[in-house]
Design an enzyme around this catalytic site. Sequence first.
Site, PDB file in Angstrom:
ATOM      1  N   GLU B  62       0.800  -1.224   0.000  1.00  0.00           N
ATOM      2  CA  GLU B  62       0.000   0.000   0.000  1.00  0.00           C
ATOM      3  C   GLU B  62       0.830   1.269   0.000  1.00  0.00           C
ATOM      4  O   GLU B  62       0.395   2.298  -0.526  1.00  0.00           O
ATOM      5  CB  GLU B  62      -0.981  -0.007   1.183  1.00  0.00           C
ATOM      6  CG  GLU B  62      -2.225  -0.871   0.978  1.00  0.00           C
ATOM      7  CD  GLU B  62      -2.006  -2.360   1.229  1.00  0.00           C
ATOM      8  OE1 GLU B  62      -0.875  -2.748   1.604  1.00  0.00           O
ATOM      9  OE2 GLU B  62      -2.963  -3.140   1.046  1.00  0.00           O
ATOM     10  N   HIS B 131     -11.580  -4.687   9.596  1.00  0.00           N
ATOM     11  CA  HIS B 131     -12.177  -4.588   8.259  1.00  0.00           C
ATOM     12  C   HIS B 131     -13.528  -3.888   8.293  1.00  0.00           C
ATOM     13  O   HIS B 131     -14.380  -4.151   7.450  1.00  0.00           O
ATOM     14  CB  HIS B 131     -12.356  -5.991   7.647  1.00  0.00           C
ATOM     15  CG  HIS B 131     -11.143  -6.517   6.937  1.00  0.00           C
ATOM     16  ND1 HIS B 131      -9.961  -6.766   7.579  1.00  0.00           N
ATOM     17  CD2 HIS B 131     -10.920  -6.825   5.635  1.00  0.00           C
ATOM     18  CE1 HIS B 131      -9.075  -7.231   6.699  1.00  0.00           C
ATOM     19  NE2 HIS B 131      -9.623  -7.271   5.526  1.00  0.00           N
TER      20      HIS B 131
HETATM   21  C1  LIG Z   1      -2.532  -4.525   4.351  1.00  0.00           C
HETATM   22  C2  LIG Z   1      -3.553  -5.340   3.643  1.00  0.00           C
HETATM   23  N1  LIG Z   1      -3.679  -5.221   2.319  1.00  0.00           N
HETATM   24  C3  LIG Z   1      -4.591  -5.944   1.655  1.00  0.00           C
HETATM   25  C4  LIG Z   1      -5.405  -6.824   2.312  1.00  0.00           C
HETATM   26  C5  LIG Z   1      -6.460  -7.626   1.554  1.00  0.00           C
HETATM   27  N2  LIG Z   1      -6.038  -9.015   1.417  1.00  0.00           N
HETATM   28  C6  LIG Z   1      -6.437  -9.963   2.289  1.00  0.00           C
HETATM   29  S1  LIG Z   1      -5.752 -11.436   1.964  1.00  0.00           S
HETATM   30  C7  LIG Z   1      -4.908 -10.834   0.645  1.00  0.00           C
HETATM   31  C8  LIG Z   1      -4.018 -11.726  -0.152  1.00  0.00           C
HETATM   32  C9  LIG Z   1      -2.930 -12.281   0.675  1.00  0.00           C
HETATM   33  O1  LIG Z   1      -2.110 -13.067  -0.125  1.00  0.00           O
HETATM   34  P1  LIG Z   1      -1.044 -14.019   0.549  1.00  0.00           P
HETATM   35  O2  LIG Z   1      -0.199 -13.224   1.474  1.00  0.00           O
HETATM   36  O3  LIG Z   1      -0.360 -14.756  -0.524  1.00  0.00           O
HETATM   37  O4  LIG Z   1      -1.901 -15.000   1.447  1.00  0.00           O
HETATM   38  P2  LIG Z   1      -2.986 -16.088   0.990  1.00  0.00           P
HETATM   39  O5  LIG Z   1      -4.309 -15.398   0.947  1.00  0.00           O
HETATM   40  O6  LIG Z   1      -2.571 -16.621  -0.322  1.00  0.00           O
HETATM   41  O7  LIG Z   1      -2.963 -17.098   2.070  1.00  0.00           O
HETATM   42  C10 LIG Z   1      -5.169  -9.493   0.470  1.00  0.00           C
HETATM   43  C11 LIG Z   1      -4.610  -8.648  -0.598  1.00  0.00           C
HETATM   44  C12 LIG Z   1      -5.258  -6.909   3.710  1.00  0.00           C
HETATM   45  N3  LIG Z   1      -6.041  -7.721   4.437  1.00  0.00           N
HETATM   46  N4  LIG Z   1      -4.316  -6.192   4.331  1.00  0.00           N
END
Ligand SMILES: Cc1ncc(C[n+]2csc(CCOP(=O)(O)OP(=O)(O)O)c2C)c(N)n1
Lengths: 328, 328, 331, 331
Positions: B62, B131
């Site tokens: 971000e 959230h």
């Molecule tokens: C700071 C922040 N940015 C964006 C999100 C939205 N978000 C939740 S899960 C996710 C993807 C996470 O990907 P990864 O770290 O690969 O974990 P996975 O879901 O594959 O287990 C995102 C972008 C968030 N919760 N927090």
Amino acid sequence: MTTREMTYVKAFNEGMHQAMAEDPDVFLIGEDVAGYGGVFHMFDGLLDAYGDKRVKDTPIAEQAIIGLGVGAAARGLRPVCDLMFMDFVGVAMDQIFNQAAKMKYMFGGAVSVPLTITTAGGAGMSAAAQHSQSLEAWLAHVPGLKVALPATPYDAKGLIVGAIRDDNPTIVVLQKKMLGVKGPVPEEIYAVPFGEATISREGTDATIIAIARMLPEALKAAEKLAADGISVEVIDPRTVQPLDTETIVTSVRKTNRALIVHEAVQFGGIGAEIAAQIQEEAFDYLDAPVARLAAPFAPVPYAPVLENAYVPDAARIEQSVRRMLERN
Amino acid sequence: MTTREMTYVKAFNEGMHQAMAEDPDVFLIGEDVAGYGGVFHMFDGLLDAYGDKRVKDTPIAEQAIIGLGVGAAARGLRPVCDLMFMDFVGVAMDQIFNQAAKMKYMFGGAVSVPLTITTAGGAGMSAAAQHSQSLEAWLAHVPGLKVALPATPYDAKGLIVGAIRDDNPTIVVLQKKMLGVKGPVPEEIYAVPFGEATISREGTDATIIAIARMLPEALKAAEKLAADGISVEVIDPRTVQPLDTETIVTSVRKTNRALIVHEAVQFGGIGAEIAAQIQEEAFDYLDAPVARLAAPFAPVPYAPVLENAYVPDAARIEQSVRRMLERN
Amino acid sequence: MATPTEAEVTPATRELVLDLHRRMVRIRRFEESSGKLVETGEMPGFLHLYVGQEAVASGVMSVLTDADQITSTHRGHGHAIAKGAEFRPMFAELYAKTTGYCKGRGGSMHIVDMNRGMLGANAIVGGGIPIAIGAGFASQYRGDGTVAVSFFGDGATNIGAFHESVNMAAVWDLPVIFVIENNGYAEFTSQERHMKLTDIAERASSYGIPGVIVDGMDALAVRQVALEAVDRAKRGEGPTLIEAKTYRFFDHQGIKGMRIPYRDPAEVEAWKSRDAIRLIEAIGVERGLASAEEFERIWAEVEDEINDGIEFARNSPDPDPADILDDVYTV
Amino acid sequence: MATPTEAEVTPATRELVLDLHRRMVRIRRFEESSGKLVETGEMPGFLHLYVGQEAVASGVMSVLTDADQITSTHRGHGHAIAKGAEFRPMFAELYAKTTGYCKGRGGSMHIVDMNRGMLGANAIVGGGIPIAIGAGFASQYRGDGTVAVSFFGDGATNIGAFHESVNMAAVWDLPVIFVIENNGYAEFTSQERHMKLTDIAERASSYGIPGVIVDGMDALAVRQVALEAVDRAKRGEGPTLIEAKTYRFFDHQGIKGMRIPYRDPAEVEAWKSRDAIRLIEAIGVERGLASAEEFERIWAEVEDEINDGIEFARNSPDPDPADILDDVYTV
Ligand SMILES: Cc1ncc(C[n+]2csc(CCOP(=O)(O)OP(=O)(O)O)c2C)c(N)n1
Ligand SMILES: Cc1ncc(C[n+]2csc(CCOP(=O)(O)OP(=O)(O)O)c2C)c(N)n1
Ligand SMILES: [Mg+2]
Ligand SMILES: [Mg+2]
């Protein structure tokens, strides 16, 4: 109890020393807090006294600094994490408001986070827009946090001790421009309780609620006004979260007039909350609208001539009180 | 001009499409805004329509997302940077408040930053403490930023267009719980000006200032009260920075009573600023303290039964108005 | 970077195989069940399911004690369960009941179990990583021989908090293990679109610490690298970055199919054919360590535990709105 | 990682040597002069002086045009001057006058020169890095053949914004050059206490981009690696991470000596003996490209420019408090 005259920063430093001496679970991390003693010398001598296990210089990594504090606090230690300048909250904000402050509640009470964050706020040093801010309104809007703004050497010591002993995440905002200000400070360790305002001067005609460095300015203004027979009560909230509404409201019910002064920009500043509460609780007692005196809605400028116009001072406080009294 | 019934999110989406069509300098970046169209489908169809040069999925980063927008805006492009959930401002705060918002002023006017940040706020979905937040008070406290909170489909479209056309950094906070709400929306492109409140319902006995999703609740409450012969004026500020104080104060001078309703926690919320301003500007007109109805001072809880108690609703708004009217 | 070979792997004893199997089955069935309960609307909120990745949490957790600490993510049920969390308070939390791990205050993304060193799921990507180094700092400070493990996804390794935390842990030789669960996607964005690396373990070199790649579908292999990392941490040699290559079988959120075709069905099938639970069952049977019936019994026992947990949750009381301000502060 | 050899270095023409020399002398004298003016209290604020590091800014800037963009740091005067900033508005800014680059609103840590692609100093460590990738994004978006360069210190490479920005620039092949000015210290904390690496250029491997180490006291060498990085960026091959090994001759802030002995005097002297300005003078004379007198003339000309700038600043008007709200918003 022996009391000495001491500077604000030395008083804070003594509080740090004594808090570390009384509890081996207290440790300090931050940028240049160890070898250098902190850029404002807030932490002088701690490395020598408590060693490099308990007093540690960090990389420039504010998220990790605060987050480390959160994790260590959740495990029962009492971290003091330094943010150097209050303006840097922006790079660590998630750890402050989403993690430290909410952990206990989100977890249904399963954990406490006795973390203390120290930082330095305020303008007046030609440090410009990114090194001069007063952002207490942000922090006070976060359930789970406590926010202290010491305005005297006595409180600089007592509030850091109180913060470290507190089982909640706390932020103690030192005032850069007050570091060299002197005042009486007891030798032994003591804690100033959070949520108890000080009536710094008693009066009957109007109440000034002065935040942080505005306290000495308000007291100066009150002195001037006294010469004209105007009796002003001056209140220092000391902590803005929790806020001692009762002391403030009781005073305003007596004086019927209130002025709130702070360095932060007026729009959305902590003065808004205080004004809102006063008119809620003392509506029938007010002879004039609750007034606010604060910075204009602009970033902090560099030029001294602009900065002086930006930050409220005794002269403008005096003026504001007079204006408020004109009204009836 | 042809006007259709449309959902809030589709109206926003149409605004995005039209803004991108009218100006090739507008581009959109964010997490899953392209292929997926945004987790709330705010950005559906933009990738297909404008291609992957102008609509781009980012890594989870971000600070880089907002910072890229700042740099591109300083060079004259018109970036739209999505933050997905408003709760994520904490990881990007420095770029928002120290960089985007202050750049013009720090640089003596040498640059403009026509950056738009989009995000989604508000509770009511059992998404819990990280959230569900409403953090507009933080953003409104930042000189240099503008903050919009559309409460109707009409404004969801008009405010995103207005934000993108604005030469300043703006934040448009969509309401998650309102995405499916329908209302009339003109077909062609139009901008809702920042700083102009809507009088959503006229009335004479009290004024409700309702922020974002509290608008439909306030209108429902007004309807109920009307049945008992109580005439309530409902104002939707639409943007909280700038705030249309004039419309609010004019109304309160007429009705002599004001209630501010928002979803954010009450302490330090935008309601504090509005209350402070009302009592400053309409002191002699007030028949009762300016009242606030907002969330209790706690993080947003997960359990629906708690969350329902947490977020103000029509019933509690109605109650608050009645309580305010009891007083004279 | 090193990938442990078959030979180096911990001897797969009967006990170990059954232990890992049970951890994984508990996760699998918990996730499938709760996915359905949210789908039908019986439970509120939304869920990021751990199905497919069970070997990672289970393998790592099998080398930890309750005194060791972990931090987790939005996809946190698996970590909690592998760490020993009970189904009753897990389900109760998802059902938003007072008997839940968070008294119904936190829900899926904030599951916590302080008694077992589960320092909480986290709804902010990267949010748990700095907290983990704090837990590891406490271990070092107290010299209590415990370690901290932080779990996070491939997507999370692009966020600032990851970088700051790993660097600080490295500088101070903190007893922390960073476990990347590389399931190839951050929500709907594939790894090659969010970074230029194939092996995220390479990022370890930025911090002067070891980076290890492991097959995240093989619980025994995961256990092995975790064991080495924990040993290293306990010897005071500092953190290790482990990349477990794995896959989630469901969509980013919930149990429904994919709304957009961001993953190739063949890719999904290929990974499913390497299901970690089937793999350990095969190993167990092939090596004569456990019988198919024994594995079946675990599935059945877990089923009972699931039913008991759901029953318990259903019958538990809702929180009282009058208590809404409790636990904001420690008083 | 590659360190360019002498042979590969751009031919040191007379023009180039004099150009680099003038850039460096302008920085040196500006810094020494303003350091004194703050010391005596004639100028407000505080200063992070660039003295010692002149070859980095000068070498890089010598390959850029006014259309190329840079972002800078708290230690930003050198970048502005090397990019062509004039002394009159520079001094006027430090003197807090309306004729300054920021009309007296910004001061030392916010010097900007939009006409020369100097997108601003920055008082937040790492704060300029994301902004630089935005400038580079604009180059790519417009296809205008320009590049963006972000300057920052060794200490800044530990902060999250660095990591996020370099990764994003890498993924999108943005025409951005990241220049680490490794002066061995973040304030008073030495590199070995803030990271485990010796060569920070190694961090490039985390992003799948080239990392290059260069002698930051040798402006010609810096120019050479910058040239290669700019070419690469313009070819659409994406970012490069350059680590320039350099040193600051003054303390973190101001011109006074060190309050605490965090640097070994021998270390300081060793670096001073490799003074970039003396080095290029030696190269110029040895290779017969320019005479000592010519270099002397540059020093003298710069001195005149300094005096003129100070004079201008002194005689310029203060800002008017009545204008305090101007330029908060574009109206
Ligand atoms: C700071 C922040 N940015 C964006 C999100 C939205 N978000 C939740 S899960 C996710 C993807 C996470 O990907 P990864 O770290 O690969 O974990 P996975 O879901 O594959 O287990 C995102 C972008 C968030 N919760 N927090
Ligand atoms: C986010 C943030 N953290 C801390 C600081 C305080 N600070 C200013 S300069 C500095 C050291 C920077 O070190 P480095 O990046 O190596 O640059 P150098 O000063 O050596 O040029 C620090 C910690 C800051 N300005 N911003
Ligand atoms: Mg992933
Ligand atoms: Mg440095």
